[in-house]
Design a protein around this motif. Structure first.
Motif, PDB file in Angstrom:
ATOM      1  N   LEU A 120      44.220 -40.669  12.226  1.00 32.61           N
ATOM      2  CA  LEU A 120      44.214 -42.509  12.823  1.00 32.61           C
ATOM      3  C   LEU A 120      45.343 -43.467  12.039  1.00 32.61           C
ATOM      4  CD1 LEU A 120      40.805 -42.201  14.929  1.00 32.61           C
ATOM      5  CD2 LEU A 120      43.253 -41.767  16.161  1.00 32.61           C
ATOM      6  N   SER A 121      45.462 -43.141  11.275  1.00 34.50           N
ATOM      7  CA  SER A 121      45.931 -43.823  10.153  1.00 34.50           C
ATOM      8  C   SER A 121      47.250 -44.588  10.348  1.00 34.50           C
ATOM      9  CB  SER A 121      46.426 -43.724   8.641  1.00 34.50           C
ATOM     10  OG  SER A 121      47.095 -42.419   8.667  1.00 34.50           O
ATOM     11  N   GLY A 122      48.315 -43.774  11.413  1.00 37.95           N
ATOM     12  CA  GLY A 122      49.100 -43.847  11.884  1.00 37.95           C
ATOM     13  C   GLY A 122      50.217 -42.860  10.975  1.00 37.95           C
ATOM     14  N   LEU A 123      49.676 -42.733   9.988  1.00 40.29           N
ATOM     15  CA  LEU A 123      50.226 -41.761   8.786  1.00 40.29           C
ATOM     16  C   LEU A 123      51.048 -39.943   9.759  1.00 40.29           C
ATOM     17  CD1 LEU A 123      51.676 -41.304   6.027  1.00 40.29           C
ATOM     18  CD2 LEU A 123      50.275 -40.304   5.358  1.00 40.29           C
ATOM     19  N   HIS A 124      51.751 -39.231   9.558  1.00 41.63           N
ATOM     20  CA  HIS A 124      52.698 -38.792  10.395  1.00 41.63           C
ATOM     21  C   HIS A 124      51.467 -37.015   9.717  1.00 41.63           C
ATOM     22  CE1 HIS A 124      54.384 -34.762  12.126  1.00 41.63           C
ATOM     23  NE2 HIS A 124      54.734 -35.562  13.319  1.00 41.63           N
ATOM     24  N   PRO A 125      50.614 -36.317  10.662  1.00 44.51           N
ATOM     25  CA  PRO A 125      49.902 -35.243  10.060  1.00 44.51           C
ATOM     26  C   PRO A 125      50.871 -34.088   9.223  1.00 44.51           C
ATOM     27  CG  PRO A 125      49.691 -35.900  12.189  1.00 44.51           C
ATOM     28  CD  PRO A 125      50.855 -36.842  11.968  1.00 44.51           C
ATOM     29  N   ALA A 126      52.302 -34.209   9.081  1.00 49.37           N
ATOM     30  CA  ALA A 126      53.075 -33.432   8.034  1.00 49.37           C
ATOM     31  C   ALA A 126      53.047 -33.619   7.430  1.00 49.37           C
ATOM     32  CB  ALA A 126      54.576 -33.186   9.426  1.00 49.37           C
ATOM     33  N   LEU A 127      53.446 -35.207   7.389  1.00 42.12           N
ATOM     34  CA  LEU A 127      52.664 -35.957   6.225  1.00 42.12           C
ATOM     35  C   LEU A 127      51.820 -36.255   5.080  1.00 42.12           C
ATOM     36  CD1 LEU A 127      55.135 -38.822   6.642  1.00 42.12           C
ATOM     37  CD2 LEU A 127      55.904 -37.174   5.407  1.00 42.12           C
ATOM     38  N   ILE A 128      50.922 -36.103   5.464  1.00 40.61           N
ATOM     39  CA  ILE A 128      49.211 -36.086   5.552  1.00 40.61           C
ATOM     40  C   ILE A 128      49.468 -34.852   4.456  1.00 40.61           C
ATOM     41  CG2 ILE A 128      46.982 -36.008   5.645  1.00 40.61           C
ATOM     42  CD1 ILE A 128      47.006 -37.272   8.257  1.00 40.61           C
ATOM     43  N   ALA A 129      49.846 -33.708   5.116  1.00 44.14           N
ATOM     44  CA  ALA A 129      49.332 -32.627   4.734  1.00 44.14           C
ATOM     45  C   ALA A 129      50.782 -32.033   3.354  1.00 44.14           C
ATOM     46  CB  ALA A 129      50.219 -31.041   5.885  1.00 44.14           C
ATOM     47  N   LEU A 130      52.280 -32.721   3.307  1.00 47.94           N
ATOM     48  CA  LEU A 130      52.731 -32.861   1.965  1.00 47.94           C
ATOM     49  C   LEU A 130      51.653 -33.836   1.104  1.00 47.94           C
ATOM     50  CD1 LEU A 130      55.225 -32.064   1.103  1.00 47.94           C
ATOM     51  CD2 LEU A 130      56.228 -34.340   1.901  1.00 47.94           C
ATOM     52  N   ALA A 131      51.374 -34.367   1.394  1.00 46.23           N
ATOM     53  CA  ALA A 131      50.405 -35.376   0.316  1.00 46.23           C
ATOM     54  C   ALA A 131      49.629 -34.775   0.002  1.00 46.23           C
ATOM     55  CB  ALA A 131      49.441 -37.069   1.030  1.00 46.23           C
ATOM     56  N   LYS A 132      48.752 -33.555   0.443  1.00 46.61           N
ATOM     57  CA  LYS A 132      48.070 -32.537   0.542  1.00 46.61           C
ATOM     58  C   LYS A 132      47.886 -31.829  -1.197  1.00 46.61           C
ATOM     59  CE  LYS A 132      43.128 -33.245   1.959  1.00 46.61           C
ATOM     60  NZ  LYS A 132      42.566 -32.866   0.872  1.00 46.61           N
TER      61      LYS A 132
END
Lengths: 219, 250
Positions: free
Chosen positions: A85-97
């Protein structure tokens, strides 16, 4: 960008507060490497012949260990929903992970490579290339594994499924990584193999997070 | 409704799919059996043995169609996955889920017959040749897809995850196809569909094509039967859930 760095920083802080997880992967890597001399006998030439492939296989298996729980805890306590919900694109969340996984698992594995290389009697002049090859291969595995972990999130027997999905796709990394190390020991150039490994990493870098993001949005 | 769209969506309706396949499935099955019977007799009895390979060349009549189906089937799985992901097509989800065990079977048979053929011809059951390795990866992708789509309590989630996996695995398809050209190892390059000099004599080519058609018909019949069963299973589950809910209220 700030949000991305915040997610990455959170990953690193979490890993720092539980250093045992990263250490467990390194210990597993060293233990698997130590199993080979028992399996094939301690003859130095045989071991040196086997070392490139053994190092690659052991490091990939070790890097798989923490993937099982990569998203699990956050999916259970609801923080994954907040992240989405944070607005960060899910792909970028995955990239951070994936970046976090590589920094906390791949990097320690690189640092432990000389130790495992010594146990497997790999010639000293190949250690540098071995560290480079393992670094690139573990980066590929971090990216593929993040996607695999997102796909198997919430699945029954997800822990068994994850290696089944990820390891076949990681075969090219093992082939080119082991070939690079072997080239150094046989006095030919490791450069083309390392370049191919780099190309694989460059291919996985944008594609795997997109797949992981698509899987997360299915939550 | 524009004509193109209506044709596109003709089988999208699960009810219509079930009605059409009720007669299409037996027709396909009978056709598959007939063509396969002709192909088996032609391939086993009337086609000549190879001058070098002798009788073992007949393994090709199973091996090559299975390889075509493994690849063609996976391309179909990718198409179904796009339909399922982009258009949220429920029938595509069911079909993709039911296709993967059949695709795994075809790929497994391709590897098995190849291994049986490799033993007398190459002198080994298995080599880590580029084609063999990439087909093995294809097999793991089929098995992984079958396992992943069935691993979730919510079938829609399983379908979505399976579709993403199928799309990721699509990078392997060109690798399988071109592996014999990129790496010059043991497996021979493509020799059937070649425009220049024909790679196969027609005495061998025609029974191969008949067998290819027969196995393709059988593959299609199996896929349709499994999809029908999957649809009926879903319908049954929905009815059972509704009945349980009614019993809960009462």
């Amino acid at each position: 960008m700030t949000a991305f760095l915040a997610v990455l920083g959170r990953e690193l802080r979490l890993a720092l507060r539980h250093p045992a997880d990263a250490l467990a992967a390194v210990l597993f890597f060293l233990l698997v490497s130590a199993l080979f001399p028992f399996g094939v006998g301690p003859a130095p030439e045989t071991l040196a012949r086997l070392a490139p492939g053994a190092l690659l296989a052991a490091s990939l298996l070790a890097a798989l260990l923490p993937l099982d729980r990569l998203w699990g805890a956050e999916a259970e306590d609801g923080s994954l929903d907040l992240l989405l919900l944070s607005g960060l694109h899910p792909a970028l969340i995955a990239l951070a992970k994936a970046t976090g996984h590589w920094l906390t698992t791949g990097l320690p594995l690189i640092l432990a490579t000389p130790l495992a290389a010594a146990m497997l009697n790999l010639p000293t002049e190949a250690w540098g290339v071995a560290m480079l090859a393992l670094g690139l291969a573990s980066l590929i595995l971090s990216l593929l594994g993040t996607a695999g972990a997102a796909l198997t999130l919430g699945a029954r027997r997800g822990g068994v499924l994850l290696p089944l999905l990820v390891l076949p796709l990681a075969i090219p990394a093992v082939i080119f990584g082991a070939a690079a190390i072997e080239a150094t020991t046989t006095d030919s150039s490791a450069r083309p193999m390392l370049l191919l490994l780099g190309a694989l990493a460059a291919l996985a870098l944008p594609l795997a997070p997109v797949a992981a993001g698509a899987a997360l949005r299915g939550e | 409704m524009p004509k193109q769209a209506s044709r596109w969506q003709f089988l999208a309706n699960p009810g219509r799919f079930l009605r059409v396949t009720r007669w299409l499935l037996p027709a396909l099955s009978v056709a598959a059996l007939l063509v396969l019977a002709v192909g088996a007799v032609w391939g086993l009895a009337y086609s000549p043995p190879d001058w070098q390979q002798g009788e073992t060349v007949r393994i090709m009549y199973v091996h090559v169609p299975m390889a075509w189906l493994a690849m063609g089937g996976y391309s179909g799985l990718v198409l179904l996955s796009v339909l399922g992901l982009v258009w949220k097509h429920p029938l595509a989800d069911v079909a993709a889920r039911e296709l993967s065990p059949i695709g795994a079977l075809a790929t497994g048979l391709c590897l098995l017959t190849g291994s049986l053929w490799g033993r007398p011809m190459w002198g080994t059951w298995w080599v880590w040749d580029a084609r063999l390795t990439s087909v093995l990866v294809l097999f793991f992708l089929w098995v992984g897809h079958a396992a992943l789509t069935r691993a979730f309590d919510d079938p829609d989630r399983g379908a979505r995850m399976g579709a993403i996996l199928a799309l990721v695995g699509a990078v392997n398809v060109p690798i399988v196809k071109f592996s014999v050209d990129w790496w010059n190892t043991l497996h021979q390059p493509a020799s059937v569909a070649r425009l220049a000099a024909p790679g196969l004599h027609q005495d061998i080519l025609y029974p191969l094509l008949v067998n290819g058609l027969g196995f393709s018909l059988a593959f299609a019949a199996l896929a349709l039967a499994a999809t029908r069963a999957g649809l009926l299973e879903r319908r049954l589950r929905a009815l059972q859930l509704a009945a349980a809910r009614r019993a809960d209220v009462a």
